[in-house]
Design a protein around this motif. Structure first.
Motif, PDB file in Angstrom:
ATOM      1  N   ALA A   1      64.495  26.913  38.588  1.00 13.50           N
ATOM      2  CA  ALA A   1      64.408  25.430  39.176  1.00 13.50           C
ATOM      3  C   ALA A   1      64.881  24.590  37.550  1.00 13.50           C
TER       4      ALA A   1
ATOM      5  N   VAL B   1      68.026  24.828  34.982  1.00 10.13           N
ATOM      6  CA  VAL B   1      69.592  24.620  36.300  1.00 10.13           C
ATOM      7  C   VAL B   1      69.610  23.423  35.302  1.00 10.13           C
ATOM      8  N   MET B   2      68.112  22.339  35.658  1.00  4.56           N
ATOM      9  CA  MET B   2      67.549  21.399  35.148  1.00  4.56           C
ATOM     10  C   MET B   2      67.285  21.468  33.281  1.00  4.56           C
TER      11      MET B   2
ATOM     12  N   MET C   1      67.558   7.387  32.687  1.00 10.67           N
ATOM     13  CA  MET C   1      67.338   7.626  34.555  1.00 10.67           C
ATOM     14  C   MET C   1      67.401   9.387  34.377  1.00 10.67           C
ATOM     15  N   CYS C   2      68.880   9.094  34.088  1.00 10.49           N
ATOM     16  CA  CYS C   2      69.215  10.846  35.096  1.00 10.49           C
ATOM     17  C   CYS C   2      68.669  11.880  33.957  1.00 10.49           C
TER      18      CYS C   2
ATOM     19  N   ILE D   1      74.442  15.739  30.487  1.00  8.20           N
ATOM     20  CA  ILE D   1      73.699  13.995  29.469  1.00  8.20           C
ATOM     21  C   ILE D   1      73.632  13.862  28.414  1.00  8.20           C
TER      22      ILE D   1
ATOM     23  N   GLU E   1      65.381   2.643  21.974  1.00  7.93           N
ATOM     24  CA  GLU E   1      65.962   2.233  21.708  1.00  7.93           C
ATOM     25  C   GLU E   1      67.369   2.310  20.964  1.00  7.93           C
TER      26      GLU E   1
ATOM     27  N   VAL F   1      71.440  21.040  33.065  1.00 13.16           N
ATOM     28  CA  VAL F   1      72.231  19.660  33.335  1.00 13.16           C
ATOM     29  C   VAL F   1      71.804  18.355  32.349  1.00 13.16           C
TER      30      VAL F   1
ATOM     31  N   PHE G   1      78.206   6.081  32.009  1.00 11.74           N
ATOM     32  CA  PHE G   1      78.333   4.793  32.639  1.00 11.74           C
ATOM     33  C   PHE G   1      76.306   4.168  32.020  1.00 11.74           C
TER      34      PHE G   1
ATOM     35  N   ILE H   1      63.813   9.928  33.187  1.00 13.09           N
ATOM     36  CA  ILE H   1      62.681   9.920  34.520  1.00 13.09           C
ATOM     37  C   ILE H   1      62.658  10.640  36.227  1.00 13.09           C
ATOM     38  N   PHE H   2      64.450  11.599  35.833  1.00  8.45           N
ATOM     39  CA  PHE H   2      63.395  12.814  36.667  1.00  8.45           C
ATOM     40  C   PHE H   2      63.262  13.679  36.154  1.00  8.45           C
TER      41      PHE H   2
ATOM     42  N   LEU I   1      60.087   3.509  34.271  1.00  6.64           N
ATOM     43  CA  LEU I   1      60.102   5.395  33.484  1.00  6.64           C
ATOM     44  C   LEU I   1      58.281   5.256  33.220  1.00  6.64           C
TER      45      LEU I   1
ATOM     46  N   PHE J   1      60.021  13.243  36.950  1.00  4.41           N
ATOM     47  CA  PHE J   1      59.145  13.377  38.132  1.00  4.41           C
ATOM     48  C   PHE J   1      59.220  15.453  38.360  1.00  4.41           C
TER      49      PHE J   1
END
Lengths: 213, 568
Positions: free
Chosen positions: B67, B70-71, B128-129, B78, B119, B74, B86, B132-133, B217, B136
């Motif tokens: 797990a 894979v993270m 976020m992706c 990104i 910043e 990814v 976006f 923050i992901f 965050l 968690f």
């Protein structure tokens, strides 16, 4: 190995679901609720020249949570900032002297000779600009750099030793300036948590308003 | 002083009910919130094809590593292509390879060491992706491993990795993150998707104000003991940590779950003794209380030294003639002062979060030695789940050493401790100093490493030690003066974080698996009791002795030498 294939498949779906949940659903929910219930705070606690909260950047002169670099003699000075509070002039921006938005400190160790040199230089300048003030009256917060470079506060003692100079250069009476400092002093929570402190930007906005009257 | 004691009292009051709630979740018992979460979890299980059967320790470890792998993949992608994605109102470009490698390892391993400034280095989409992901999922990974470990030691089956992950995220992390996030916004932390703001000041100059989805965050950064800031200066920036109230919320959020893990452990072990089972559950059980107590003693000693040193201040600043009554203020914020800063420093390195509300590089030598030492110990509560597992490793070591002294086969929790377990314990105890001291030695012997040092003298060595201690302990705070965004520093700290996390984690799961398979032995008069005050004190001494044996020479050359040079 068959088992591993199964795990891998589960992992992929798991990542997808968790990303939807944690990276999108959660921040969107938080943004939605914050923007509806606490709009000014969720957008950076901007304030206008009258010291009131606003959400319009065109009206704003700063944020009540962030310090600013003040150069005028009639204004209170904040703490030392390694990034100059992200404040700049048009010329700075054009010449590249302003490197873009940042935060941080000098990161001098206690034994670093540059730290001593910086404090001594600033102290000399300060004493020259504030006749009647002795080195022993200058509190440590005024000549040490804040962690973020954006600290909006100084200690009440650091404000007090600037009152005479601000009054002289602004043409206001010392009583008026004292009152301004008092009104913009924030206290310990329940008298226990945190420190007594003075918001420099709010003081200076009040000084500017008083001068305009 | 009073405010420090009150914060710690609040921690103790909060940690008991939280531990009990997490115990119910970890042992699949009823909680008040089942009606909301059961359907949510069932839906997630269905989509992901999670069956929920018990796993062996090898399958559990394999699932965790897969797990995480894979993270990492990814997340790396990104970061590299964030410029084309976006939610990028500030027009930030893709991240460079070695920095992306460092960043992604850093966040997956719950370290959150940052060689970039948020910043200017990350788009909102990447915040976020990726950030923050991973805040968690990495926290949940550590917690899941810890729960499996606790189950193993208390004689239960290890459980299912995916079910553990889902349950901790939906039932603990997400709800708490929303609550803490809203509390932070109420104090002034921004939460918006709009780009940075430029205002005109009353002196006719301009000020740039960096905003963004900060509160989202910030809350999970502390709850998950992650520590990576939205902005470069982390929790010292007014937007991440606007008031003394937000400061206390952030400290309590990072203390809550690691503390609760100890309570869960104690309650699970309490269940073991069926004959003594009463209707009322104890607060945390005797075994849990001994571990909690030992951690609390270590914490209190460190905190006292740190607060004391910071209050005295820096003699160099004192020598300039200015008034240093308020303590050492270089790198600190006025709204927190010395007390709330020193407390935050000790908390963030004990609970291995790594967020900072003052600049650790500018701490006084002894004030800065405490965070360094607590990362070297890595068991003073520690990061989510991992700290408890490290402390239990020390417990097994203490049992073994005491067993040798009295000449009996060591036992812990009615299981014999034998060669296999001790080999695994030795690996865990040795890998940490090996990573810290080995890489530090490498850094000071290479030009690429030396180039990062920005403070002269003994302090320069402390900067290097701190960076690797922070990496290996998966803490993530830094002596931020270190010029660490170079290929050498990105790669070496990346490796330290990776091995520091996974070798220990897998070895600990193996210990749990191995103990679980053993026959239970009955207690006799010769059994060393591990649930009394005597053992708690032995444990504290064992931790300090091992730290002294491995790290004292390095500390003597860094912070201690700097302290002596300043004051003598």
């Amino acid at each position: 190995m068959k088992n591993f294939g199964k795990i891998l498949k589960t992992v992929c779906f798991f990542c997808l679901v968790m990303m939807l949940l944690c990276s999108f659903a959660y921040p969107l929910l938080l943004t939605g609720v914050s923007q509806v219930t606490m709009q000014a705070k969720a957008n950076g606690s901007l304030i206008d020249a009258d010291g009131n909260l606003t959400t319009d950047p065109a009206e704003a002169v700063g944020s009540e949570l962030l310090g600013q670099n003040f150069t005028g003699d009639c204004f209170f000075k904040g703490r030392v900032s390694s990034i100059n509070y992200n404040t700049y002039t048009k010329e700075n921006a054009e010449s590249g002297a302003y490197p873009g938005v940042a935060s941080g400190s000098f990161n001098y160790g206690s034994s670093n000779p540059d730290l001593k040199a910086r404090i001594e230089e600033d102290l000399d300048m300060f004493l020259e600009a504030h006749p009647g003030v002795t080195a022993a009256q200058v509190p440590a917060d005024l000549l040490t750099a804040s962690g973020s470079g954006l600290d909006p506060h100084i200690s009440p003692q650091a404000a007090e030793i600037q009152i005479a100079s601000v009054a002289e250069h602004s043409g206001l009476s010392e009583e008026t300036v004292e009152k301004i400092v008092e009104e913009n002093t924030e206290h310990k929570v329940l008298g226990i948590f945190g420190e007594e402190r003075v918001n420099v930007l709010k003081c200076n906005l009040a000084v500017a308003r008083a001068m305009a009257q | 002083m009073l405010q420090i004691i009150l914060v710690l009292a609040m921690f103790v009051v909060l940690v008991i009910p939280m531990g009990r709630y997490m115990y119910h979740i970890a042992t699949d018992q009823k909680t008040f919130a089942d009606r909301v979460f059961d359907p949510v979890d069932r839906l997630i299980y269905k989509i992901c094809g999670i069956k929920g059967g018990d796993m062996g320790w090898k399958e559990y470890a394999l699932s965790l590593v897969t797990a995480n792998a894979v993270m990492i993949l990814v997340g790396y992608l990104i970061l590299r292509i964030q410029g084309f994605l976006f939610l990028n109102p500030n027009g930030i470009g893709g991240m460079e390879e070695s920095l992306s490698f460092n960043t992604i390892i850093s966040f997956m391993t719950n370290t959150n060491l940052q060689h970039y400034a948020g910043e200017s280095g990350l788009s909102y989409a990447a915040q976020m992706c990726v950030i923050i992901f991973m805040m968690f999922t990495s926290a949940a990974s550590g917690y899941a491993a810890c729960m499996a470990f606790c189950r193993g030691l208390s004689g239960r089956k290890l459980g299912n990795f995916f079910a553990d992950m889902v349950r901790i995220i939906t039932r603990v992390l997400l709800p708490l993150a929303v609550i803490v996030g809203l509390l932070l916004v109420s104090q002034g932390t921004p939460q918006t998707f709009a780009g940075n703001i430029t205002v005109e000041t009353i002196e006719g100059t301009y000020q740039d104000i960096a905003v963004g989805p900060v509160a989202a965050l910030e809350s999970i950064k502390h709850l998950g003991t992650n520590g990576g800031g939205f902005f470069g200066a982390n929790s010292s920036t007014p937007f991440e940590n606007p008031t003394v109230i937000s400061n206390m919320i952030e400290m309590l959020s990072m203390m809550l779950l690691p503390g609760a893990c100890v309570v869960v452990f104690g309650l699970m072990l309490h269940d073991r003794k069926k004959e003594k089972k009463t209707d009322r559950k104890p607060f945390m059980g005797r075994q849990g209380a001994v571990i909690f107590g030992a951690m609390a003693i270590l914490f209190a000693i460190g905190l006292t030294i740190c607060v004391g040193a910071e209050r005295v201040g820096n003699p160099v600043i004192g020598a300039t003639g200015i008034d240093q009554d308020m303590g050492s203020m270089e790198g600190k914020e006025v709204r927190f002062g010395v007390d709330q800063s020193a407390l935050f420093t000790t908390v963030t390195t004990s609970f291995t979060t790594g967020s900072v509300n003052n600049m650790h590089d500018s701490l006084t030598p002894l004030g800065g030695m405490v965070p360094l030492l607590h990362m070297m110990l890595n068991c003073v509560f520690g990061g989510k789940g991992v700290g408890l597992m490290n402390m239990v490793t020390y417990v097994i070591l203490a049992v073994f050493i005491c067993g040798l002294m009295v000449g009996r086969t060591p036992e812990y929790l009615n299981k014999k401790i034998e060669g296999k377990e001790m080999k695994l314990v030795a690996i865990i105890i040795l890998i940490h100093p090996l990573l810290i001291l080995g890489f530090s030695g490498l850094a000071v012997s290479m030009q690429d490493g030396l180039a990062g040092i920005t403070n002269p003298g003994f302090h320069g060595l402390t900067q290097v030690l701190y960076e690797y201690a922070s990496s290996a302990a998966n803490n993530g705070s830094g002596f931020e003066g270190l010029a660490d965004n170079s290929v050498f520093w990105n790669v070496t700290t990346g490796l330290a974080m990776f091995f520091g996390r996974y070798i220990a984690l897998i070895a600990q799961l193996a210990i749990a698996g191995s103990l679980l398979k053993k026959k239970t032995v009955n207690e006799s008069v010769g059994t060393l009791r591990t649930d009394n005050v005597t053992f708690m004190i032995i444990l504290v001494f064992i931790v300090y002795i091992f730290a002294a044996l491995t790290f004292f020479p390095a500390l003597a050359l860094g912070p201690i030498a700097e302290h002596l040079a300043l004051w003598m």
